[in-house]
Scaffold this motif. Structure first.
Motif, PDB file in Angstrom:
ATOM      1  N   TRP A  52      42.224  36.328  20.253  1.00 19.84           N
ATOM      2  CA  TRP A  52      43.275  36.893  20.719  1.00 19.84           C
ATOM      3  C   TRP A  52      42.900  34.940  21.040  1.00 19.84           C
ATOM      4  CZ3 TRP A  52      45.299  36.633  26.901  1.00 19.84           C
ATOM      5  CH2 TRP A  52      46.491  36.626  26.145  1.00 19.84           C
ATOM      6  N   ASP A  53      44.283  33.452  20.793  1.00 22.70           N
ATOM      7  CA  ASP A  53      43.923  32.688  21.493  1.00 22.70           C
ATOM      8  C   ASP A  53      45.944  32.543  21.545  1.00 22.70           C
ATOM      9  OD1 ASP A  53      43.427  30.421  21.559  1.00 22.70           O
ATOM     10  OD2 ASP A  53      43.589  29.063  19.959  1.00 22.70           O
ATOM     11  N   PRO A  54      45.761  31.961  23.275  1.00 22.69           N
ATOM     12  CA  PRO A  54      47.357  32.027  23.644  1.00 22.69           C
ATOM     13  C   PRO A  54      47.389  30.610  23.658  1.00 22.69           C
ATOM     14  CG  PRO A  54      45.513  32.703  25.894  1.00 22.69           C
ATOM     15  CD  PRO A  54      44.546  32.689  24.085  1.00 22.69           C
ATOM     16  N   LYS A  55      46.655  29.757  23.249  1.00 24.39           N
ATOM     17  CA  LYS A  55      46.911  28.653  23.564  1.00 24.39           C
ATOM     18  C   LYS A  55      47.098  27.957  21.726  1.00 24.39           C
ATOM     19  CE  LYS A  55      45.833  27.181  28.028  1.00 24.39           C
ATOM     20  NZ  LYS A  55      44.536  26.637  28.600  1.00 24.39           N
ATOM     21  N   GLY A  56      46.431  28.862  21.127  1.00 27.83           N
ATOM     22  CA  GLY A  56      46.240  27.807  19.689  1.00 27.83           C
ATOM     23  C   GLY A  56      45.351  27.149  19.094  1.00 27.83           C
ATOM     24  N   LYS A  57      44.268  26.687  19.944  1.00 31.90           N
ATOM     25  CA  LYS A  57      43.460  25.453  20.008  1.00 31.90           C
ATOM     26  C   LYS A  57      41.945  26.043  19.404  1.00 31.90           C
ATOM     27  CE  LYS A  57      45.430  23.119  24.177  1.00 31.90           C
ATOM     28  NZ  LYS A  57      44.833  22.307  24.512  1.00 31.90           N
ATOM     29  N   LEU A  58      42.121  27.437  19.623  1.00 32.03           N
ATOM     30  CA  LEU A  58      40.521  28.073  19.367  1.00 32.03           C
ATOM     31  C   LEU A  58      40.258  28.551  17.244  1.00 32.03           C
ATOM     32  CD1 LEU A  58      39.553  29.603  22.663  1.00 32.03           C
ATOM     33  CD2 LEU A  58      39.019  27.430  21.264  1.00 32.03           C
ATOM     34  N   GLY A  59      41.179  28.550  16.524  1.00 34.35           N
ATOM     35  CA  GLY A  59      41.809  28.749  15.518  1.00 34.35           C
ATOM     36  C   GLY A  59      41.740  30.106  15.585  1.00 34.35           C
ATOM     37  N   GLY A  60      42.122  31.288  16.945  1.00 35.37           N
ATOM     38  CA  GLY A  60      42.850  32.703  16.506  1.00 35.37           C
ATOM     39  C   GLY A  60      44.081  32.878  16.300  1.00 35.37           C
ATOM     40  N   VAL A  61      44.095  33.678  17.119  1.00 39.51           N
ATOM     41  CA  VAL A  61      45.949  34.566  16.762  1.00 39.51           C
ATOM     42  C   VAL A  61      46.309  34.058  18.178  1.00 39.51           C
ATOM     43  CG1 VAL A  61      47.470  36.351  16.472  1.00 39.51           C
ATOM     44  CG2 VAL A  61      44.909  36.046  15.281  1.00 39.51           C
ATOM     45  N   ARG A  62      47.162  34.007  18.563  1.00 37.56           N
ATOM     46  CA  ARG A  62      48.537  33.529  19.078  1.00 37.56           C
ATOM     47  C   ARG A  62      49.363  34.578  20.384  1.00 37.56           C
ATOM     48  NH1 ARG A  62      51.185  27.556  19.554  1.00 37.56           N
ATOM     49  NH2 ARG A  62      50.654  26.816  18.840  1.00 37.56           N
ATOM     50  N   GLU A  63      48.857  35.609  19.043  1.00 37.26           N
ATOM     51  CA  GLU A  63      49.435  36.856  19.933  1.00 37.26           C
ATOM     52  C   GLU A  63      48.990  37.905  20.532  1.00 37.26           C
ATOM     53  OE1 GLU A  63      52.996  40.269  17.457  1.00 37.26           O
ATOM     54  OE2 GLU A  63      53.042  37.818  16.508  1.00 37.26           O
ATOM     55  N   PRO A  64      49.493  38.746  21.562  1.00 38.45           N
ATOM     56  CA  PRO A  64      48.593  39.670  22.067  1.00 38.45           C
ATOM     57  C   PRO A  64      48.626  40.903  21.078  1.00 38.45           C
ATOM     58  CG  PRO A  64      50.085  39.411  23.647  1.00 38.45           C
ATOM     59  CD  PRO A  64      50.276  38.409  22.605  1.00 38.45           C
ATOM     60  N   GLN A  65      47.390  41.350  21.583  1.00 34.07           N
ATOM     61  CA  GLN A  65      47.574  42.494  20.781  1.00 34.07           C
ATOM     62  C   GLN A  65      48.549  43.825  21.713  1.00 34.07           C
ATOM     63  OE1 GLN A  65      44.303  44.753  19.775  1.00 34.07           O
ATOM     64  NE2 GLN A  65      42.395  42.747  19.107  1.00 34.07           N
ATOM     65  N   PRO A  66      49.157  44.581  21.069  1.00 33.81           N
ATOM     66  CA  PRO A  66      50.020  45.573  21.627  1.00 33.81           C
ATOM     67  C   PRO A  66      49.446  45.955  22.707  1.00 33.81           C
ATOM     68  CG  PRO A  66      50.065  46.603  19.227  1.00 33.81           C
ATOM     69  CD  PRO A  66      49.291  44.970  19.089  1.00 33.81           C
ATOM     70  N   ASP A  67      48.121  46.552  22.898  1.00 39.16           N
ATOM     71  CA  ASP A  67      47.656  47.648  23.820  1.00 39.16           C
ATOM     72  C   ASP A  67      47.583  46.720  24.812  1.00 39.16           C
ATOM     73  OD1 ASP A  67      46.086  46.171  22.437  1.00 39.16           O
ATOM     74  OD2 ASP A  67      44.879  48.403  22.818  1.00 39.16           O
ATOM     75  N   VAL A  68      47.395  45.315  25.061  1.00 36.35           N
ATOM     76  CA  VAL A  68      47.305  44.584  25.741  1.00 36.35           C
ATOM     77  C   VAL A  68      48.639  44.768  26.918  1.00 36.35           C
ATOM     78  CG1 VAL A  68      46.767  42.445  26.820  1.00 36.35           C
ATOM     79  CG2 VAL A  68      45.994  43.062  24.820  1.00 36.35           C
ATOM     80  N   ILE A  69      48.135  45.039  28.766  1.00 36.47           N
ATOM     81  CA  ILE A  69      49.175  45.541  29.026  1.00 36.47           C
ATOM     82  C   ILE A  69      49.099  44.028  30.205  1.00 36.47           C
ATOM     83  CG2 ILE A  69      49.641  46.758  30.924  1.00 36.47           C
ATOM     84  CD1 ILE A  69      49.255  48.863  29.228  1.00 36.47           C
ATOM     85  N   THR A  70      50.888  43.672  31.206  1.00 32.02           N
ATOM     86  CA  THR A  70      49.999  42.661  31.804  1.00 32.02           C
ATOM     87  C   THR A  70      51.024  42.661  33.152  1.00 32.02           C
ATOM     88  OG1 THR A  70      49.857  41.132  30.670  1.00 32.02           O
ATOM     89  CG2 THR A  70      50.218  40.515  32.356  1.00 32.02           C
ATOM     90  N   VAL A  71      49.811  43.204  34.607  1.00 26.67           N
ATOM     91  CA  VAL A  71      50.753  43.393  35.349  1.00 26.67           C
ATOM     92  C   VAL A  71      51.888  42.901  36.399  1.00 26.67           C
ATOM     93  CG1 VAL A  71      50.505  45.505  37.536  1.00 26.67           C
ATOM     94  CG2 VAL A  71      49.915  46.464  35.483  1.00 26.67           C
TER      95      VAL A  71
END
Length: 102
Positions: free
Chosen positions: A53-72
């Motif tokens: 998971w790459d939220p900034k899109g710089k490392l070659g990963g995916v920008r969108e988080p997985q649906p099971d990730v929960i932010t409180v």
């Protein structure tokens, strides 16, 4: 070494967390299949790599988080609405009776 098997065989090597189904599998998995032609027959290789998971899109990963990730999140400060037409002050306590001096 030499391939001595007369029948097809499958060998799996896995390590870590690998998702299999749903839209995250289409986003996070990078799949490839190659066939190697040998004298004894065909050797097939299938590789699946899960991208990070790459939220900034710089490392070659995916920008969108997985649906099971929960932010409180921290709760917001609530401003209670003021009510009009009601007494907002506390009623006064009755005065204490004066004590007689002895």
């Amino acid at each position: 070494g030499k391939l001595r098997a007369a029948r097809a065989k499958v060998m799996k090597f896995t390590d870590g967390y690998m998702i299999k189904t749903g839209n995250p599998a289409r986003l996070y998995l990078d799949k490839s299949v190659r066939h190697v032609l040998l004298r004894q027959g065909v050797l097939g290789i299938r590789v699946t790599i899960m991208l990070p998971w790459d939220p900034k899109g710089k490392l070659g990963g995916v920008r969108e988080p997985q649906p099971d990730v929960i932010t409180v999140l921290e709760p917001k400060e609530e401003d209670l609405p003021t009510m009009t037409g009601y007494a907002t002050e506390e009623p006064e306590a009755p005065a204490a009776a004066p004590q007689a001096a002895m």
